[in-house]
Scaffold this active site. Sequence first.
Site, mmCIF file in Angstrom:
data_model
loop_
_atom_site.group_PDB
_atom_site.id
_atom_site.type_symbol
_atom_site.label_atom_id
_atom_site.label_comp_id
_atom_site.label_asym_id
_atom_site.label_seq_id
_atom_site.Cartn_x
_atom_site.Cartn_y
_atom_site.Cartn_z
ATOM 1 N N CYS A 277 68.893 5.362 94.331
ATOM 2 C CA CYS A 277 68.022 4.801 94.014
ATOM 3 C C CYS A 277 66.637 4.598 95.294
ATOM 4 C CB CYS A 277 69.275 3.717 95.326
ATOM 5 S SG CYS A 277 70.358 2.985 94.302
ATOM 6 N N CYS B 202 73.902 2.586 98.828
ATOM 7 C CA CYS B 202 72.702 3.508 99.826
ATOM 8 C C CYS B 202 73.242 2.932 101.384
ATOM 9 C CB CYS B 202 71.313 3.192 99.733
ATOM 10 S SG CYS B 202 70.852 3.647 98.237
ATOM 11 N N GLU C 86 65.933 3.701 97.641
ATOM 12 C CA GLU C 86 66.849 3.920 99.575
ATOM 13 C C GLU C 86 67.433 5.359 99.950
ATOM 14 O OE1 GLU C 86 67.363 1.428 97.670
ATOM 15 O OE2 GLU C 86 68.610 -0.016 98.153
ATOM 16 N N ASN D 89 63.187 4.669 93.004
ATOM 17 C CA ASN D 89 64.406 4.034 92.380
ATOM 18 C C ASN D 89 63.682 5.394 90.952
ATOM 19 O OD1 ASN D 89 62.535 1.858 91.098
ATOM 20 N ND2 ASN D 89 64.729 1.660 90.235
ATOM 21 N N ILE D 90 64.964 6.426 90.878
ATOM 22 C CA ILE D 90 64.698 6.768 89.279
ATOM 23 C C ILE D 90 66.029 7.609 88.624
ATOM 24 C CG2 ILE D 90 64.114 9.106 89.530
ATOM 25 C CD1 ILE D 90 63.382 9.662 92.280
HETATM 26 ZN ZN LIG Z 1 71.388 1.949 96.266
#
Ligand SMILES: [Zn+2]
Length: 133
Positions: A53, A92, A55, A42-43
Amino acid sequence: MTAAELMEAAREARRLSYSPYSHFAVGAALECADGSVYLGANIENASYPATNCAERTAFFRAIADGKREFRAIAVSGGTGANEQSCPPCGVCRQVMREFCKPGFAVFFSDGEGGFETFTLDELLPCSFGPEHL
Ligand SMILES: [Zn+2]
């Protein structure tokens, strides 16, 4: 790669997280049909909606590298060193839906040292996809 191996890669990927605001570090490991594995984390961003996220980071890295077919993704998340239950968010799941078949495997940490296993179809039933356009 086994589910347990993919989960371990996701746990390792948590160290790549940029999460100075929530301190909730998430790692993901995405296995492509050709056996290659892409890691994501995650950024976060000072403008919170700009956060990405783990993913989607993994998917976008793989897609930008030309990958289009995927077998499975593993996700591990938690605050600090603690691993918590970490199912993928709705955004996601929709990104997965764009590129993956209904049986695409999703593994995520259960908060008890193990992981849960679902198919994409179980996580996003009656979904909207490319065939609807
Ligand atoms: Zn997500």
